[in-house]
Design a protein around this motif. Structure first.
Motif, short mmCIF file in Angstrom:
data_model
loop_
_atom_site.label_atom_id
_atom_site.label_comp_id
_atom_site.label_asym_id
_atom_site.label_seq_id
_atom_site.Cartn_x
_atom_site.Cartn_y
_atom_site.Cartn_z
N ARG A 19 0.64 -1.61 0.47
CA ARG A 19 0.10 0.11 0.50
C ARG A 19 0.28 1.16 0.04
O ARG A 19 1.86 0.79 0.69
N TYR A 20 0.50 2.22 -1.42
CA TYR A 20 1.34 2.96 -1.24
C TYR A 20 0.26 3.86 -1.85
O TYR A 20 -0.58 3.84 -3.00
N ARG A 21 1.18 5.30 -2.02
CA ARG A 21 0.52 6.94 -2.43
C ARG A 21 -0.31 6.25 -4.10
O ARG A 21 1.52 5.52 -4.87
N GLY A 22 -1.06 5.96 -4.34
CA GLY A 22 -1.88 5.44 -6.00
C GLY A 22 -1.99 4.23 -5.79
O GLY A 22 -2.15 3.99 -7.38
N ARG A 23 -1.82 3.69 -5.27
CA ARG A 23 -2.22 1.99 -4.70
C ARG A 23 -3.17 1.17 -4.04
O ARG A 23 -2.35 1.23 -2.58
N ILE A 24 -4.29 0.73 -4.03
CA ILE A 24 -4.96 0.05 -2.76
C ILE A 24 -5.83 -1.25 -3.56
O ILE A 24 -6.28 -2.01 -2.90
#
Ligand code: 4AD
Length: 524
Positions: free
Chosen positions: A517-522
């Motif tokens: 999980r990181y900015r731009g991916r969920i």
């Protein structure tokens, strides 16, 4: 230019497809020589197309014929064979039965077809994967002439019955000679098209549920489990109690800029940034304690070491001083590395054979000396303008890693200025502008641990809330720790994924997560 020339010019540009789409009248406008050439090309193309159709038809008929033939092939289990023992591949021992091994034993193995190699129509080598290991299975004759066999693709799940044989050429020195098998769940042929060597990182992340079945990704996940176990074993061997603080909270621990806000049944709330504050309240109850739980950071940066959700290994101890804290952190890291080397076995040998026990004591470097180091070694605050760091500047990830890589060994970087650190950190008695704080920096990865002694004086904590503009009301339970039997205490938080990157020599933090999980991916 007349009409015919114009049409010829267009033809050059558009080619045979355009010619084939032309009607008779348009074709009549072409120059004769051009028309003749195009008609010849058209005839050739049509012939080719017919031939391809014929071949496809023949292939389809052949496949149908083979399928019809395959449908007639029925395999049955030979009841005269010894009863098969249900086994996991990882538990198979390459030794004769009389020595407690499995050579010569009839077993039943269940798993997924990791690789398939057809030697001929009647001989198939199948590499079976069951999560605990891999084994080559040999299927011959009717066993590989059934419809299920013809339609078998990678990632299908199967039950294989057969005898374990020793084979020096095979991985692990063993091979399974299959005498009967069953298809449990098929896998369509498209599996070969989903992931290829050319797949870009985004596709690999979208298909992470399939990527994790791969040899390397699954080895990393298995090692992650072993490494987590090593941390737990370290804590239990040293009499710590595991606690489970909540991760849905109303207090911040590491500053407002990385808080994830959410609506908790109508009340404002956050996903925890760290379990530290709750863990601190656990020490008067159970003594030294630890937790291994997710923490969340709404990190704007998406670097190779930042996640929005990471696993945080945190510990807290009462009645210690700063020196005790530093020694405990050093002991944790060195001891867990020793345990990982001991437990890692073949998986570690494949992923990072270079992991060696760490030399103790670790190098210590004060923040003040780190600033000096950067200035002396031309590690700049701003590369473009070659601006040097000054005391009080935050040393960000890039320069910090440069410094760590230059020093080339783990560093306990200590005594950061109060202005750079969180509200709860205890001041240094010798210089109140500094805190009894520590970051552990490791070459190749950077910061893996952040820790400190905690402010244990009630009034000092109240001042800190005020200075940082934090409303003390939601922190009453944390402040009470300083009201009812306060004591000097401290602790740390270690980013599990960053530690795994170091231990397994993995470049990118995303590769050590099941679903990062990181900015731009969920998703997934
Ligand atoms: O230095 P940090 O922010 O310290 C704390 O949260 C303390 N409250 C911990 C404590 O004293 N109990 O974070 C600690 C460690 C970092 O050194 C890093 O390894 C990891 O947590 N970490 C992250 N890992 C991956 N992605 C992120 N966005 C991370 N933020 C912190």
């Amino acid at each position: 230019m007349d009409g015919a020339e114009e049409a010829a010019g267009e033809m050059e540009a558009l080619g045979l497809d355009a010619f084939m789409a032309m009607d008779e009248a348009a074709r009549a406008n072409l120059p004769k020589s051009r028309l003749k050439k195009m008609l010849r090309l058209e005839a050739n193309a049509k012939k080719k197309e017919e031939k391809a159709k014929e071949q496809a038809g023949a292939q389809e008929a052949e496949t149908r014929r083979r399928m019809e033939e395959a449908e007639k092939v029925v395999i049955t289990m030979d009841p005269s064979l010894p009863q098969a023992v249900k086994c996991k591949i990882g538990k198979l021992k390459c030794a004769p039965a009389e020595d407690g091994g499995h050579i010569g034993t009839r077993v039943m193995l269940q798993g997924w077809t990791h690789r398939l190699r057809w030697e001929s129509k009647k001989l198939l080598f199948l590499e079976l994967r069951d999560g605990t290991g891999y084994i080559q299975a040999v299927m011959s004759g009717n066993l590989c002439m059934t419809k299920d066999a013809l339609m078998l693709n990678r990632e299908a799940s199967v039950s294989l019955y057969g005898t374990v044989c020793s084979d020096e050429r095979a991985k692990g020195g063993m091979e399974l000679h299959v005498d009967y098998w069953e298809l449990v769940g098929s896998s369509p042929a498209e599996i070969e098209m989903i992931l290829t060597h050319e797949s870009n990182p985004d596709i690999l992340l979208n298909q992470r549920h399939l990527v994790i079945r791969g040899t390397k990704a699954s080895a990393v996940l298995r090692m992650r489990s072993i490494i987590t176990q090593c941390f737990r074993e370290h804590f239990f061997a040293n009499d710590y109690v595991e606690l489970a603080p909540p991760t849905l909270v109303q207090t911040q621990c590491e500053g407002g800029s990385t808080l994830f806000h959410f609506d908790y049944f109508g009340e404002p709330a956050y996903l925890t940034q760290s379990s530290q504050l709750y863990l601190e309240t656990g020490i008067p109850a159970v003594g030294d304690c630890f937790c291994i739980l997710p923490s969340y950071r709404a990190e704007k940066s998406s670097t190779r070491r930042h996640l929005a959700e990471f696993h945080h290994i945190e510990a807290e101890f009462a009645f210690i001083d700063f020196e005790d804290l530093l020694q405990r952190i050093e002991y944790l890291i060195a001891d867990v590395v020793d345990r990982v080397i001991e437990k890692g076995g073949d998986l570690l040998q494949v992923l990072n054979p270079g992991l060696k026990p760490l030399k103790r004591p670790f190098k210590r470097l004060t923040y003040t000396d780190a600033v000096k180091f950067c200035r002396q070694h031309n590690i700049y605050k701003d590369e473009a303008t070659q601006t040097h760091f000054e005391f009080g500047d935050d040393i960000p990830e890039g320069p910090e890693r440069k410094m760590t890589d230059m020093i080339g060994e783990p560093i306990l970087m200590i005594k950061f200025p109060m202005t750079l650190k969180s509200f709860y950190m205890k001041r240094c008695p010798e210089d109140r502008a500094l805190t009894e704080s520590v970051d552990v920096l490791i070459p190749g990865v950077g910061e893996v641990v952040g820790g400190s002694m905690r402010m244990h004086d009630y009034d000092e904590l109240m001042e800190a809330y005020e200075r940082e503009n934090i409303d003390p009301a939601p922190y009453y339970w944390f402040s009470d720790q300083r009201k009812y039997g306060t004591c000097p205490h401290g602790g740390y938080g270690l980013g599990l994924e960053r530690f795994i990157c170091y231990a397994l020599a993995q470049h990118h933090i995303r590769d050590v997560c099941l679903y990062p999980r990181y900015r731009g991916r969920i998703e997934p």
